[in-house]
Motif scaffolding. Structure first.
Motif, PDB file in Angstrom:
ATOM      1  N   SER A  24       0.822  -1.214   0.000  1.00  0.00           N
ATOM      2  CA  SER A  24       0.000   0.000   0.000  1.00  0.00           C
ATOM      3  C   SER A  24       0.854   1.262   0.000  1.00  0.00           C
ATOM      4  CB  SER A  24      -0.935   0.023   1.206  1.00  0.00           C
ATOM      5  OG  SER A  24      -0.208   0.300   2.384  1.00  0.00           O
ATOM      6  N   PHE A  25       0.272   2.293  -0.531  1.00  0.00           N
ATOM      7  CA  PHE A  25       0.860   3.619  -0.531  1.00  0.00           C
ATOM      8  C   PHE A  25       1.184   4.036   0.907  1.00  0.00           C
ATOM      9  CE2 PHE A  25       0.066   8.223  -0.183  1.00  0.00           C
ATOM     10  CZ  PHE A  25       0.934   8.709  -1.147  1.00  0.00           C
ATOM     11  N   GLN A  26       0.262   3.786   1.829  1.00  0.00           N
ATOM     12  CA  GLN A  26       0.447   4.183   3.222  1.00  0.00           C
ATOM     13  C   GLN A  26       1.621   3.448   3.866  1.00  0.00           C
ATOM     14  OE1 GLN A  26      -2.493   3.230   1.869  1.00  0.00           O
ATOM     15  NE2 GLN A  26      -3.746   5.082   2.005  1.00  0.00           N
ATOM     16  N   ALA A  27       1.736   2.148   3.609  1.00  0.00           N
ATOM     17  CA  ALA A  27       2.849   1.372   4.163  1.00  0.00           C
ATOM     18  C   ALA A  27       4.176   1.877   3.609  1.00  0.00           C
ATOM     19  CB  ALA A  27       2.673  -0.109   3.854  1.00  0.00           C
ATOM     20  N   PHE A  28       4.220   2.116   2.306  1.00  0.00           N
ATOM     21  CA  PHE A  28       5.439   2.626   1.677  1.00  0.00           C
ATOM     22  C   PHE A  28       5.892   3.922   2.352  1.00  0.00           C
ATOM     23  CE2 PHE A  28       7.489   5.495  -1.314  1.00  0.00           C
ATOM     24  CZ  PHE A  28       8.527   4.722  -1.780  1.00  0.00           C
ATOM     25  N   TRP A  29       4.978   4.858   2.530  1.00  0.00           N
ATOM     26  CA  TRP A  29       5.332   6.163   3.089  1.00  0.00           C
ATOM     27  C   TRP A  29       5.653   6.096   4.572  1.00  0.00           C
ATOM     28  CZ3 TRP A  29       6.806  10.464   0.712  1.00  0.00           C
ATOM     29  CH2 TRP A  29       6.663  10.476  -0.683  1.00  0.00           C
ATOM     30  N   LYS A  30       5.085   5.174   5.288  1.00  0.00           N
ATOM     31  CA  LYS A  30       5.410   5.006   6.706  1.00  0.00           C
ATOM     32  C   LYS A  30       6.863   4.550   6.860  1.00  0.00           C
ATOM     33  CE  LYS A  30       3.615   2.869  10.897  1.00  0.00           C
ATOM     34  NZ  LYS A  30       2.598   1.997  11.460  1.00  0.00           N
ATOM     35  N   VAL A  31       7.254   3.585   6.049  1.00  0.00           N
ATOM     36  CA  VAL A  31       8.640   3.104   6.083  1.00  0.00           C
ATOM     37  C   VAL A  31       9.585   4.192   5.588  1.00  0.00           C
ATOM     38  CG1 VAL A  31      10.255   1.362   5.233  1.00  0.00           C
ATOM     39  CG2 VAL A  31       7.905   0.717   5.788  1.00  0.00           C
ATOM     40  N   ARG A  32       9.209   4.854   4.525  1.00  0.00           N
ATOM     41  CA  ARG A  32      10.050   5.918   3.977  1.00  0.00           C
ATOM     42  C   ARG A  32      10.328   6.991   5.022  1.00  0.00           C
ATOM     43  NH1 ARG A  32      10.211  10.806   1.756  1.00  0.00           N
ATOM     44  NH2 ARG A  32      11.574  11.143  -0.025  1.00  0.00           N
ATOM     45  N   ASP A  33       9.311   7.354   5.784  1.00  0.00           N
ATOM     46  CA  ASP A  33       9.475   8.364   6.823  1.00  0.00           C
ATOM     47  C   ASP A  33      10.490   7.917   7.880  1.00  0.00           C
ATOM     48  OD1 ASP A  33       8.668  10.929   8.025  1.00  0.00           O
ATOM     49  OD2 ASP A  33       7.869   9.639   9.625  1.00  0.00           O
ATOM     50  N   SER A  34      10.449   6.659   8.281  1.00  0.00           N
ATOM     51  CA  SER A  34      11.416   6.139   9.256  1.00  0.00           C
ATOM     52  C   SER A  34      12.843   6.189   8.709  1.00  0.00           C
ATOM     53  CB  SER A  34      11.079   4.692   9.632  1.00  0.00           C
ATOM     54  OG  SER A  34       9.892   4.623  10.350  1.00  0.00           O
ATOM     55  N   VAL A  35      12.996   5.749   7.469  1.00  0.00           N
ATOM     56  CA  VAL A  35      14.318   5.746   6.842  1.00  0.00           C
ATOM     57  C   VAL A  35      14.814   7.185   6.650  1.00  0.00           C
ATOM     58  CG1 VAL A  35      15.570   5.119   4.737  1.00  0.00           C
ATOM     59  CG2 VAL A  35      13.950   3.507   5.750  1.00  0.00           C
ATOM     60  N   LEU A  36      13.931   8.070   6.249  1.00  0.00           N
ATOM     61  CA  LEU A  36      14.296   9.475   6.060  1.00  0.00           C
ATOM     62  C   LEU A  36      14.822  10.085   7.351  1.00  0.00           C
ATOM     63  CD1 LEU A  36      14.302  12.080   4.322  1.00  0.00           C
ATOM     64  CD2 LEU A  36      11.957  12.453   5.119  1.00  0.00           C
ATOM     65  N   LYS A  37      14.130   9.868   8.447  1.00  0.00           N
ATOM     66  CA  LYS A  37      14.569  10.425   9.734  1.00  0.00           C
ATOM     67  C   LYS A  37      15.939   9.893  10.133  1.00  0.00           C
ATOM     68  CE  LYS A  37      10.003  11.497  11.408  1.00  0.00           C
ATOM     69  NZ  LYS A  37       8.832  11.029  12.114  1.00  0.00           N
ATOM     70  N   ALA A  38      16.168   8.609   9.926  1.00  0.00           N
ATOM     71  CA  ALA A  38      17.471   8.022  10.255  1.00  0.00           C
ATOM     72  C   ALA A  38      18.569   8.627   9.390  1.00  0.00           C
ATOM     73  CB  ALA A  38      17.432   6.507  10.070  1.00  0.00           C
ATOM     74  N   SER A  39      18.274   8.846   8.125  1.00  0.00           N
ATOM     75  CA  SER A  39      19.259   9.408   7.210  1.00  0.00           C
ATOM     76  C   SER A  39      19.554  10.875   7.534  1.00  0.00           C
ATOM     77  CB  SER A  39      18.764   9.268   5.770  1.00  0.00           C
ATOM     78  OG  SER A  39      19.761   9.681   4.877  1.00  0.00           O
ATOM     79  N   GLN A  40      18.528  11.644   7.832  1.00  0.00           N
ATOM     80  CA  GLN A  40      18.704  13.071   8.122  1.00  0.00           C
ATOM     81  C   GLN A  40      19.573  13.309   9.349  1.00  0.00           C
ATOM     82  OE1 GLN A  40      14.516  14.153   8.101  1.00  0.00           O
ATOM     83  NE2 GLN A  40      14.835  15.374   6.250  1.00  0.00           N
ATOM     84  N   PHE A  41      19.634  12.350  10.244  1.00  0.00           N
ATOM     85  CA  PHE A  41      20.497  12.458  11.412  1.00  0.00           C
ATOM     86  C   PHE A  41      21.966  12.554  10.992  1.00  0.00           C
ATOM     87  CE2 PHE A  41      22.985  10.507  14.862  1.00  0.00           C
ATOM     88  CZ  PHE A  41      22.632  11.354  15.905  1.00  0.00           C
TER      89      PHE A  41
END
Length: 145
Positions: A24-41
């Protein structure tokens, strides 16, 4: 972190939780948000960052298929570190089965899962530790800055 090798051009990672195989679109974006936050650190990560600073990382915004992958590129080899890989893997712990395809290292991607990293046998098969892997990746980096 365990290092495993593969020798194919594409490693499928299907969504086995879905009867249809769809992600799902929602699942994709939920995971993406987690990965994004880890990367932005670890450094500016496009396309979300302000656009004034050259990004160190770039996370793709689009879901290309139903495989459980987030796709990233590294633009700053100095920011690609053991800690970065560990933080990306940690961000996947609450998203079982997902991985991050990250590269471009000598025309090859790394597949980072919560508990292991998959690398091309012909490019990085001789690496037995994360330290060796990061050093070799930095030396072979083919980043488009």
């Amino acid at each position: 972190m365990k290092i495993e090798t593969f020798d194919v051009d594409y490693v499928p990672n299907p969504n086995i939780k879905s009867k249809s195989g769809a992600t799902s679109f929602q699942a994709f974006w939920k995971v993406r948000d987690s990965v994004l936050k880890a990367s932005q650190f670890h450094g500016p990560t496009g396309p979300e960052d302000d656009g004034k600073t050259k990004p160190s990382f770039w996370i793709v915004e689009d879901q290309y298929n139903d495989d459980l992958y987030q796709i990233m590129e590294v633009y700053d080899v100095e920011k690609f570190s053991e800690r970065y890989i560990q933080d990306i893997a940690a961000s996947l712990k609450k998203h079982k089965g997902w991985a991050v395809a990250i590269g471009n290292f000598d025309k090859s991607k790394f597949l980072i899962f919560e508990d292991r990293i998959l690398v091309r046998e012909d490019k990085f098969g001789d690496c037995t530790t994360l330290t060796e892997l990061v050093r070799k990746a930095q030396a072979k980096a083919d980043f488009k800055a």
